[in-house]
Write an enzyme that holds these catalytic residues in place. Structure first.
Site, PDB file in Angstrom:
ATOM      1  N   GLU A  52       0.863  -1.176   0.000  1.00  0.00           N
ATOM      2  CA  GLU A  52       0.000   0.000   0.000  1.00  0.00           C
ATOM      3  C   GLU A  52       0.900   1.227   0.000  1.00  0.00           C
ATOM      4  OE1 GLU A  52      -3.107  -2.107   3.179  1.00  0.00           O
ATOM      5  OE2 GLU A  52      -2.221  -0.149   3.623  1.00  0.00           O
ATOM      6  N   ASP A  63      -4.712   8.343  11.266  1.00  0.00           N
ATOM      7  CA  ASP A  63      -3.363   7.792  11.400  1.00  0.00           C
ATOM      8  C   ASP A  63      -2.776   8.064  12.771  1.00  0.00           C
ATOM      9  OD1 ASP A  63      -3.120   6.732   8.793  1.00  0.00           O
ATOM     10  OD2 ASP A  63      -2.798   8.740   8.009  1.00  0.00           O
TER      11      ASP A  63
END
Length: 266
Positions: A52, A63
């Site tokens: 990814e 995140d």
């Protein structure tokens, strides 16, 4: 009528080898653009089936601190959205499969059709869209069909059954099962909610399941590989990338051994 998923062969190969696929993550431009290309190449050479490639974004709400810091460094270094395609090309050339993971805002700014066209041209397989829901993805449905790209949406333990079914119907390639609620990051223990979420998914669909959020070593990779089709590793690989290529190779090799040592659910 429906096109073949670009990732179908990858998961079929892993299944034939009685293992889960290993899926790594790195933001394009970290530690710098050349470094991210070298790191992703090292991941593939050391056992990652799929990488990814993250698009660094200035407001990465989902995140954890490791990936946020890496994205900030990439942005300070001048990384542009288009740089992601150079990294994708390098992964494909090394024999891996590449998907892009991006908040939807940078894709919208770049242009959904243009992004899909450029990703397909670079050899990319699809996009993971953590903050896009199927009901708001009309442009992406059209562009992904035009360019034969996989649509990888997220589900979580908190997803209602209705939301789960809608998301599964919209997804192609694999479904990204977030194994814990909250932000990303390596953890000492992998969430116990993940096996239950996988069982819920399998009640509705045979799409491959990738489980992410928290894996940092081979033992945890083996644990997830016992019930998922793909083991996703992000923060731990980003931390290793900050140490250098040898650290990336060592961790990837350990993780690749982990997904092979598990007693995989058939």
């Amino acid at each position: 009528m429906s096109q073949q998923s670009r990732l179908a062969n990858t998961f079929a190969t892993a299944r034939a080898e009685h293992r889960a696929a290993l899926i790594g993550y790195l933001p394009a431009g970290y530690p710098d653009l050349a470094g991210s290309i070298a790191t992703c190449r090292a991941m593939v050479e050391s056992g990652c089936d799929i990488v990814e490639v993250g698009v660094a974004y200035s407001d990465p709400v989902m995140d954890g601190p490791t990936i946020q810091a890496a994205a900030e460094q990439a942005l300070r270094g001048g990384v542009r959205v288009r740089d992601v395609f150079s990294v994708v090309e390098a992964i494909t050339a090394a024999g891996g499969q590449a998907v892009v993971m991006s908040y939807w805002n940078p894709v919208l700014r770049y242009g959904v059709e243009r992004f899909a066209r450029d990703l397909a041209a670079a050899g990319g397989a699809g996009i993971i869209t953590p903050n896009l829901i199927p009901e708001e993805a009309d442009d992406w449905f059209i562009a992904s069909a035009t360019h034969n790209l996989d649509r990888i949406f997220l589900v979580a333990p908190s997803s209602t059954e209705e939301r789960l079914v809608k998301t599964l119907e919209a997804s192609r390639g694999f479904i990204y099962a977030a194994s814990t609620m909250g932000v990303t990051g390596a953890r000492d223990a992998v969430s116990s909610a993940a096996p239950a979420l996988c069982a819920r998914i399998r009640a509705h669909s045979d799409i491959p399941i990738g489980v992410g959020l928290g894996v940092r070593n081979g033992a945890q990779a083996a644990e997830i590989a016992s019930y998922a089709d793909g083991v996703i590793v992000g923060s731990a690989l980003v931390s290793a990338a900050g140490e250098g290529l040898d650290a990336v190779r060592a961790l990837t090799s350990e993780l690749a051994e982990g997904v092979r040592s598990a007693t995989v659910a058939s």
